[in-house]
Design a protein around this motif. Structure first.
Motif, PDB file in Angstrom:
ATOM      1  N   UNK A 214     -95.308 -54.646 -92.245  1.00 14.29           N
ATOM      2  CA  UNK A 214     -96.709 -54.256 -92.365  1.00 14.29           C
ATOM      3  C   UNK A 214     -96.874 -52.845 -92.915  1.00 14.29           C
ATOM      4  N   UNK A 215     -95.789 -52.095 -92.994  1.00 12.44           N
ATOM      5  CA  UNK A 215     -95.861 -50.756 -93.549  1.00 12.44           C
ATOM      6  C   UNK A 215     -95.550 -50.685 -95.027  1.00 12.44           C
ATOM      7  N   UNK A 216     -95.294 -51.828 -95.638  1.00 18.08           N
ATOM      8  CA  UNK A 216     -94.934 -51.865 -97.049  1.00 18.08           C
ATOM      9  C   UNK A 216     -96.181 -51.850 -97.927  1.00 18.08           C
ATOM     10  N   UNK A 217     -96.273 -50.881 -98.808  1.00 18.14           N
ATOM     11  CA  UNK A 217     -97.402 -50.804 -99.727  1.00 18.14           C
ATOM     12  C   UNK A 217     -97.374 -51.970-100.702  1.00 18.14           C
ATOM     13  N   UNK A 218     -96.179 -52.367-101.122  1.00 19.39           N
ATOM     14  CA  UNK A 218     -96.060 -53.499-102.041  1.00 19.39           C
ATOM     15  C   UNK A 218     -96.572 -54.778-101.390  1.00 19.39           C
ATOM     16  N   UNK A 219     -96.246 -54.966-100.118  1.00 19.57           N
ATOM     17  CA  UNK A 219     -96.700 -56.161 -99.423  1.00 19.57           C
ATOM     18  C   UNK A 219     -98.224 -56.139 -99.244  1.00 19.57           C
ATOM     19  N   UNK A 220     -98.756 -54.972 -98.950  1.00 21.36           N
ATOM     20  CA  UNK A 220    -100.214 -54.858 -98.824  1.00 21.36           C
ATOM     21  C   UNK A 220    -100.897 -55.171-100.152  1.00 21.36           C
ATOM     22  N   UNK A 221    -100.324 -54.662-101.238  1.00 19.87           N
ATOM     23  CA  UNK A 221    -100.887 -54.963-102.555  1.00 19.87           C
ATOM     24  C   UNK A 221    -100.818 -56.440-102.882  1.00 19.87           C
ATOM     25  N   UNK A 222     -99.727 -57.094-102.484  1.00 17.19           N
ATOM     26  CA  UNK A 222     -99.608 -58.536-102.726  1.00 17.19           C
ATOM     27  C   UNK A 222    -100.672 -59.299-101.942  1.00 17.19           C
ATOM     28  N   UNK A 223    -100.962 -58.868-100.720  1.00 18.23           N
ATOM     29  CA  UNK A 223    -102.000 -59.514 -99.921  1.00 18.23           C
ATOM     30  C   UNK A 223    -103.364 -59.379-100.596  1.00 18.23           C
ATOM     31  N   UNK A 224    -103.639 -58.203-101.144  1.00 17.49           N
ATOM     32  CA  UNK A 224    -104.914 -58.004-101.843  1.00 17.49           C
ATOM     33  C   UNK A 224    -104.988 -58.911-103.067  1.00 17.49           C
ATOM     34  N   UNK A 225    -103.910 -58.975-103.844  1.00 20.93           N
ATOM     35  CA  UNK A 225    -103.908 -59.787-105.060  1.00 20.93           C
ATOM     36  C   UNK A 225    -104.074 -61.275-104.735  1.00 20.93           C
ATOM     37  N   UNK A 226    -103.302 -61.763-103.767  1.00 22.13           N
ATOM     38  CA  UNK A 226    -103.409 -63.171-103.387  1.00 22.13           C
ATOM     39  C   UNK A 226    -104.800 -63.468-102.832  1.00 22.13           C
ATOM     40  N   UNK A 227    -105.337 -62.538-102.059  1.00 21.63           N
ATOM     41  CA  UNK A 227    -106.673 -62.728-101.504  1.00 21.63           C
ATOM     42  C   UNK A 227    -107.742 -62.838-102.576  1.00 21.63           C
ATOM     43  N   UNK A 228    -107.634 -62.023-103.600  1.00 22.24           N
ATOM     44  CA  UNK A 228    -108.615 -62.076-104.691  1.00 22.24           C
ATOM     45  C   UNK A 228    -108.528 -63.413-105.424  1.00 22.24           C
ATOM     46  N   UNK A 229    -107.309 -63.876-105.676  1.00 22.43           N
ATOM     47  CA  UNK A 229    -107.133 -65.171-106.341  1.00 22.43           C
ATOM     48  C   UNK A 229    -107.755 -66.291-105.511  1.00 22.43           C
ATOM     49  N   UNK A 230    -107.518 -66.263-104.200  1.00 26.11           N
ATOM     50  CA  UNK A 230    -108.086 -67.286-103.327  1.00 26.11           C
ATOM     51  C   UNK A 230    -109.610 -67.200-103.289  1.00 26.11           C
ATOM     52  N   UNK A 231    -110.132 -65.990-103.314  1.00 24.63           N
ATOM     53  CA  UNK A 231    -111.596 -65.810-103.357  1.00 24.63           C
ATOM     54  C   UNK A 231    -112.185 -66.493-104.589  1.00 24.63           C
ATOM     55  N   UNK A 232    -111.593 -66.219-105.728  1.00 22.22           N
ATOM     56  CA  UNK A 232    -112.095 -66.796-106.976  1.00 22.22           C
ATOM     57  C   UNK A 232    -111.982 -68.318-106.936  1.00 22.22           C
ATOM     58  N   UNK A 233    -110.841 -68.813-106.465  1.00 21.01           N
ATOM     59  CA  UNK A 233    -110.639 -70.261-106.419  1.00 21.01           C
ATOM     60  C   UNK A 233    -111.600 -70.922-105.439  1.00 21.01           C
ATOM     61  N   UNK A 371    -105.121 -56.544 -96.288  1.00 22.26           N
ATOM     62  CA  UNK A 371    -104.180 -55.825 -97.135  1.00 22.26           C
ATOM     63  C   UNK A 371    -104.671 -54.436 -97.493  1.00 22.26           C
ATOM     64  N   UNK A 372    -105.959 -54.319 -97.795  1.00 31.39           N
ATOM     65  CA  UNK A 372    -106.531 -53.016 -98.124  1.00 31.39           C
ATOM     66  C   UNK A 372    -106.479 -52.084 -96.919  1.00 31.39           C
ATOM     67  N   UNK A 373    -106.775 -52.599 -95.727  1.00 27.95           N
ATOM     68  CA  UNK A 373    -106.727 -51.767 -94.519  1.00 27.95           C
ATOM     69  C   UNK A 373    -105.305 -51.292 -94.234  1.00 27.95           C
ATOM     70  N   UNK A 374    -104.325 -52.164 -94.427  1.00 25.84           N
ATOM     71  CA  UNK A 374    -102.939 -51.770 -94.211  1.00 25.84           C
ATOM     72  C   UNK A 374    -102.516 -50.683 -95.196  1.00 25.84           C
ATOM     73  N   UNK A 375    -102.999 -50.793 -96.433  1.00 23.79           N
ATOM     74  CA  UNK A 375    -102.674 -49.764 -97.429  1.00 23.79           C
ATOM     75  C   UNK A 375    -103.323 -48.433 -97.068  1.00 23.79           C
ATOM     76  N   UNK A 376    -104.567 -48.463 -96.616  1.00 25.55           N
ATOM     77  CA  UNK A 376    -105.264 -47.227 -96.254  1.00 25.55           C
ATOM     78  C   UNK A 376    -104.657 -46.575 -95.017  1.00 25.55           C
ATOM     79  N   UNK A 377    -104.030 -47.397 -94.170  1.00 33.09           N
ATOM     80  CA  UNK A 377    -103.455 -46.852 -92.952  1.00 33.09           C
ATOM     81  C   UNK A 377    -102.080 -46.235 -93.120  1.00 33.09           C
ATOM     82  N   UNK A 378    -101.534 -46.221 -94.329  1.00 36.25           N
ATOM     83  CA  UNK A 378    -100.200 -45.664 -94.543  1.00 36.25           C
ATOM     84  C   UNK A 378    -100.180 -44.147 -94.682  1.00 36.25           C
ATOM     85  N   UNK A 379    -101.002 -43.524 -95.553  1.00 38.75           N
ATOM     86  CA  UNK A 379    -100.952 -42.060 -95.690  1.00 38.75           C
ATOM     87  C   UNK A 379    -101.354 -41.363 -94.390  1.00 38.75           C
TER      88      UNK A 379
END
Length: 484
Positions: A214-233, A371-379
Motif C-alpha cells: 500500500x506504500x507503493x506509488x506505482x501501485x497507487x497509480x495503477x489503481x487510479x488508472x484501472x479505476x478510470x478505465x472501469x469508470x468509462x466502461x 489509489x489517489x488517497x494512498x498516493x497523497x498519504x505517502x509524502x
C-alpha cells in the motif's frame, strides 16, 4: 532507558534519550506507520460523503453538469467504505494463509465477533428513527460472510468477484425489475439499499488490494488508472445500453401540487389508477397514473408498511390481494414487465441499483479514489497536513454513529443543505482530532476490538492470560480493522 550508538565501536551515550511527548509527536503519531495514512483519508472521505448524502441535500449527479457534481456522494460513499473495509481486513489477516489452523480459526472468529458487534450497533442506531438507511447492520453481515474466505488465494477471490459481478448481481437486478417483494432477510441483503453481490464484490476487491504494498506509488497509480478505465466502461456502457426512461412508470406528474395532490385516508378508499406515497399511518398523497385502466375497484389497496404503491397493477399481482383468488399468488409483478425495464435494471448505473453500470462504474470510481488517497498519504509533508482528516478516518464507527444519533435533535439535521453538512463536519473533524491526540483509538472502535478479540479466544476454548508486559503468555490476536 534507551541508548544510542554514535558509530561502530563508539561508547554508549551517557545521556538517555527522552521520548517526545509534545503535541508535535502526538500529531505525527496519527499518520505514522504502521497506520496507513492514505487509508484513513479514504475512510474519512467515505464518512463525510455519507453525511453529505444524508443531510447535505446534494443534487442527482450528472457528469455533464458541473453544478450537480456534489451528487457524486450518493451511493459511491458507501461503496468506498466497502472497498476500504476489504483493505483493512487484508491488513488484519496478513499471514493467515500460512498460519497454523488454530491461528486461522481465531482470526476468523475475531471477524465474526466484530460482525456481530457492528450488526448490534446498527440495530440500536435504527431505533433512533432517522430517515436514512443505516449501513452498519449490513456491514456486520459482510464481516461474517468474509470470515471463511480470508485464507483463499488471490485467484480464487478474483474468481468469486467475477461471479458476483457477472452472475449474481444481474440476478438480483432482475429480481428487482420484477418487483420481487421477499421477506425481511431478503430485503436486508438482496433487495434493499445494499444488494449483497455489489458490496461483497467491493469488500473482496479491497481484500485483494490490501495484500499488496500500500506504500507503493506505482501501485497507487495503477489503481487510479484501472479505476478510470472501469469508470468509462461502466458509466459509458450504461449510457449506451440503457433504454430511455426504462425505470420510469407512466405517471402524469401534477403541475400544481395545491390542486392536483390531495391527502386522503389510508384505509377503505378506492385508489385504483393512482400512484401513492404514504405520508403517515393515516394518509397518503396520490396522483393519477396516466393511461391507467382498471376493470374493478380495489378497496383498501393501500398496504400497511408500503412507501410507494402503483395501484394500477395491484389487482393482478402481489400476495393474496383478493381472497377470492386463493390465499397465495406469485410474488412477482410481471404484468407490466417489458424487455426495456429488464435491460434498464441490468445495466443501471443509478446509486444502490445493483446494476452492472453501478458495479463497474462506481466500483472503478472508488478504486481510483482509494489509489489517489494512498498516493497523497505517502509524502511526509502531506501526511502532516492531512492529520485531522486521517484522525476522523481512524474512528469511522464512532463518527458515523454520532452523526446518526444527531437525528434525535431535529435542529441538528434540518434544514438539509450545505450549511447543515458543514456544521456537522465542522464539529466532528476537530472532535475526532482532539480525541486521537489525547486518547488514541475511538471509543466504539476500542469497544468493538475488545469484544471481537474476547469472542475469538472464548469461542476457541483457550484460557487467556493477560500478563502486564504483553509477553509470550498472551496469545497472538489479529489487530482490528478500523472500519465499521
Amino acid at each position: 532507558m534507551t541508548t544510542t550508538l554514535e558509530g561502530a565501536g563508539a561508547p554508549l551515550s551517557s545521556t538517555p534519550s527522552r521520548p517526545r511527548r509534545g503535541i508535535g509527536e502526538r500529531w505525527s503519531r496519527i499518520v505514522r506507520p504502521p497506520r496507513v495514512a492514505g487509508l484513513d483519508v479514504a475512510r474519512a472521505l467515505a464518512v463525510v460523503g455519507m453525511i453529505a448524502a444524508h443531510v447535505g441535500n446534494p443534487p442527482q449527479f450528472v457528469v455533464g453538469d458541473p453544478g450537480t457534481w456534489a451528487g457524486v456522494v450518493h451511493g459511491r460513499s458507501s461503496l468506498l467504505f466497502a472497498l476500504v473495509a476489504g483493505v483493512s481486513i487484508a491488513l488484519m489477516t496478513r499471514g493467515v494463509r500460512t498460519a497454523p489452523a488454530d491461528e486461522v480459526r481465531r482470526t476468523r472468529l475475531a471477524l465474526v465477533g466484530r460482525g456481530v458487534v457492528v450488526f448490534g450497533l446498527g440495530v440500536l442506531l435504527e431505533l433512533v428513527g432517522s430517515p436514512v438507511a443505516i449501513i452498519l447492520g449490513f456491514y456486520g453481515i459482510l464481516f461474517i460472510i468474509v470470515a471463511p474466505v480470508v485464507g483463499w488465494s488471490t485467484r480464487r477471490l478474483l474468481l468469486l468477484v467475477a461471479v458476483l459481478v457477472v452472475v449474481l448481481g444481474p440476478l438480483v437486478s432482475l429480481a428487482k425489475a420484477t418487483y420481487l417483494l421477499g421477506g425481511s432477510a431478503a430485503q436486508l441483503v438482496l433487495l434493499g439499499m445494499y444488494p449483497l453481490p455489489v458490496w461483497l464484490a467491493l469488500v473482496l476487491t479491497g481484500l485483494v488490494v490490501g495484500r499488496g504494498d500500500l506504500g507503493s506509488l506505482r501501485r497507487a497509480g495503477a489503481m487510479v488508472a484501472v479505476g478510470i478505465v472501469l469508470c468509462i466502461a461502466g458509466y459509458g456502457g450504461a449510457t449506451l445500453l440503457a433504454p430511455a426512461d426504462a425505470d420510469a412508470p407512466p405517471v402524469e406528474e401534477p403541475s400544481d401540487p395545491g390542486s392536483s395532490i390531495v391527502e386522503v385516508p389510508g384505509e377503505d378508499v378506492d385508489l385504483a389508477g393512482f400512484t401513492c406515497i404514504r405520508q403517515d399511518e393515516e394518509s397518503v398523497s396520490c396522483w393519477r397514473t396516466a393511461g391507467a385502466t382498471v376493470e374493478a375497484p380495489v378497496p383498501g389497496s393501500v398496504m400497511s408498511g408500503s412507501t410507494l404503491i402503483e395501484l394500477g397493477s395491484a389487482a393482478s399481482s402481489g400476495w393474496g390481494a383478493d381472497p377470492a383468488d386463493g390465499w397465495w399468488r406469485s410474488p412477482l409483478m410481471t404484468d407490466s414487465l417489458t424487455w426495456d425495464a429488464v435491460r434498464g435494471a441490468l445495466v443501471s448505473a443509478e446509486p444502490h441499483s445493483g446494476g452492472l453500470g453501478e458495479v463497474v462504474g462506481s466500483g472503478g470510481f472508488v478504486l481510483a479514489t482509494l489509489g489517489l488517497c494512498l498516493a497523497l498519504g505517502r509524502p511526509r509533508v502531506l501526511r502532516q497536513l492531512l492529520v485531522p482528516i486521517a484522525a476522523l478516518g481512524s474512528m469511522p464507527l464512532t463518527v458515523y454513529s454520532l452523526h446518526i444519533v444527531s437525528f434525535f435533535v431535529p435542529r441538528f439535521v434540518e434544514p438539509a443543505g450545505l450549511m447543515t453538512w458543514l456544521w456537522q463536519v465542522g464539529v466532528l473533524l476537530p472532535a475526532a482530532t482532539l480525541w486521537a491526540l489525547t486518547l488514541g483509538k475511538g471509543p466504539l472502535e476500542r469497544m468493538t476490538a475488545w469484544v471481537a478479540s474476547r469472542y475469538a479466544v472464548r469461542t476457541s476454548g483457550e484460557k487467556l492470560r493477560m500478563p502486564s508486559d504483553g509477553g509470550p503468555g498472551r496469545p497472538h490476536l489479529p489487530g482490528p480493522p478500523e472500519v465499521p
